[in-house]
Design a protein around this motif. Structure first.
Motif, short mmCIF file in Angstrom:
data_model
loop_
_atom_site.label_atom_id
_atom_site.label_comp_id
_atom_site.label_asym_id
_atom_site.label_seq_id
_atom_site.Cartn_x
_atom_site.Cartn_y
_atom_site.Cartn_z
N TYR A 115 0.63 -1.02 0.16
CA TYR A 115 -0.40 0.43 -0.06
C TYR A 115 0.48 0.95 -0.22
N GLY A 116 1.89 1.24 0.79
CA GLY A 116 2.29 2.21 0.78
C GLY A 116 3.80 2.72 -0.29
N THR A 117 3.74 1.70 -1.15
CA THR A 117 4.77 1.71 -2.68
C THR A 117 4.13 2.33 -3.50
N LEU A 118 2.44 1.83 -3.76
CA LEU A 118 1.82 2.65 -4.49
C LEU A 118 0.96 4.03 -3.62
N ILE A 119 0.60 3.74 -2.83
CA ILE A 119 0.47 5.61 -2.27
C ILE A 119 0.96 6.66 -2.11
N GLU A 130 -6.74 9.30 -5.52
CA GLU A 130 -6.41 7.74 -5.91
C GLU A 130 -5.94 7.36 -4.77
N ALA A 131 -5.00 7.95 -4.04
CA ALA A 131 -4.02 8.06 -3.13
C ALA A 131 -4.60 7.53 -1.60
N LYS A 132 -5.27 8.47 -1.75
CA LYS A 132 -6.26 8.39 -0.80
C LYS A 132 -7.34 7.63 -0.17
N GLU A 133 -7.85 6.98 -1.43
CA GLU A 133 -8.97 5.11 -1.53
C GLU A 133 -7.67 4.17 -1.05
N LEU A 134 -6.64 4.47 -1.79
CA LEU A 134 -5.60 2.98 -1.26
C LEU A 134 -5.40 3.41 0.10
N PHE A 135 -5.24 4.48 1.13
CA PHE A 135 -4.87 4.73 2.46
C PHE A 135 -5.94 5.02 3.39
N SER A 152 4.22 10.58 2.29
CA SER A 152 4.17 10.45 0.63
C SER A 152 2.91 10.94 0.43
N LEU A 153 1.95 10.26 1.21
CA LEU A 153 0.51 11.35 1.33
C LEU A 153 0.03 12.33 1.72
N ILE A 154 0.98 13.08 2.44
CA ILE A 154 1.16 14.54 2.88
C ILE A 154 1.38 15.42 1.85
#
Length: 400
Positions: A115-119, A130-135, A152-154
């Protein structure tokens, strides 16, 4: 002897990461059979990870196909490495997501690293929704986000101007006892500064330091850029001093930002002093910032002339020429006009000569200033000669 080699062969493959020689890792991997060393699934994945880590993506994907041909079954670890490789390019992000969705069908359950790699990849290419959905999905699946995933998300949210959500994630980290790192703080500071909230960014810096995190060059650069953008030059200089005290060296781009800030408030003397400091410290612009430095040098010379500082302007002009920085036609014209008016025709003539050598042709106004300057000098000389003759005549008449 062979048994000892079997023990130390696999670590020797891992050593190649440290020396950044991915091809050497493959060479050693190929020699394993010669020494009767069995190629395990772990050894295959290690070489694959080395290739991806060194951005040898084409070779890595070829090696992955070779792994499959040799009957190495897919595992969470190997698929994580493959997803990491595909997340490095925007054109292969969809392929990474496809593999992620197919993982359960292959008996591989995605973990926090997946998950971390994709985000991280999605945020890198501006796909924050899309990143928020995965998170959110990873929490539902019982995968705990790490500081890297949060950061990464921040960073992605800050890049897309979603500051409130980014700050909300920081609060979420605190509640869960996850300690933010330098990248987390730097990303938030960058977002705040871009949004015109440099004061909040400064507060974050103090929080960061209080938690014993050392700011890096990116952190300081982000703050200085933000402060200069808001015209807070005094604060930006304080940050620059802190940066130097920590032993970090500002680059040419950072100096350019401060010098440009002084130019915007018409403090050209201070701007010139910072140019001198930059030169004395041996800081030179690179190919990316070269044109910016050419422009700012010309701006400072022109500004000094407008503030009646011709000698300082001439000094900076000479410094420009010695460092190979292009002088604009406008700068030449202003310098020539200034020294002609001052009557310093020696400097004016020198600048004209250098101007022509650089392929710039003085315009009509510049030629007029030069001619007038020499004409005025001639008139002064004629007047002085006339006075001298009159004095001599008086001396002769008085019989002295």
């Amino acid at each position: 002897m062979i048994s000892r080699f079997k023990i130390y062969f696999f670590p020797s493959v891992e050593v190649m990461v440290e020396f950044t020689k991915p091809l050497e890792a493959i060479r050693i991997f190929q020699k394993m059979k010669e020494y009767e060393c069995e190629r395990t699934q772990k050894s295959y994945i290690t070489v694959f990870a080395i290739l991806v880590g060194e951005n040898q993506l084409k070779l890595a994907l070829r090696f992955y196909r070779y792994m499959r041909e040799k009957g190495i079954p897919p595992s969470v670890t190997s698929l994580n490495v493959l997803i990491k490789a595909l997340c490095k390019n925007s054109g292969t992000m969809d392929a990474a997501l496809k593999i992620f969705h197919e993982m359960p069908n292959r008996g591989c359950i995605p973990d926090s690293y997946t998950y971390g790699t994709l985000i991280s990849g999605l945020c890198r290419f501006g796909k924050t929704n899309e990143a928020k959905e995965l998170f959110l999905e990873m929490s539902d699946k019982g995968c705990s986000p790490t500081v890297v995933t949060y950061s990464s998300l921040i960073h992605g949210l800050c890049q897309s101007n979603n500051l409130d959500e980014a700050m909300g994630l920081l609060d979420d980290m605190k509640r869960k006892g996850i300690e933010p790192n330098v990248f987390t703080f730097s990303s938030l500071m960058d977002g705040l500064c871009k949004g015109g909230h440099s004061s909040q960014a400064m507060e974050l810096l103090e929080i960061m330091v209080s938690k014993r995190h050392k700011p890096n060059t990116i952190t300081y650069s982000t703050l200085i850029h933000g402060l200069c953008k808001e015209g807070k030059l005094r604060e930006s200089l304080e940050i620059l001093d802190r940066m130097k005290l920590q032993g970090l060296k500002p680059d040419a781009g950072l100096y350019w930002k401060i010098i440009n800030g002084f130019c915007e408030v018409r403090k050209f003397q201070k701007a010139a002093n910072f140019i001198d400091e930059m030169v004395l410290d041996g800081i030179t612009p690179n190919r990316v910032t070269w044109s910016l430095h050419v422009r700012i040098h010309n701006t400072v010379v022109q500004g000094l002339l407008s503030e009646s500082e011709p000698n300082r302007a001439f000094q900076l002009y000479l410094s420009m020429r010695s460092r190979g920085l292009s002088v604009e036609a406008k700068t030449f014209d202003l310098l020539i006009n200034c020294f002609c008016k001052k009557g310093d025709l020696h400097k004016a003539a020198r600048i004209v000569e250098e101007m022509v050598l650089d392929g710039c042709i003085p315009d009509e106004g510049t030629w007029t200033a030069i001619v007038n300057g020499f004409w005025d000098r001639r008139k002064v000389r004629e007047t002085a000669d006339s006075i001298q003759i009159e004095l001599m005549d008086e001396v002769v008449e008085s019989g002295i």
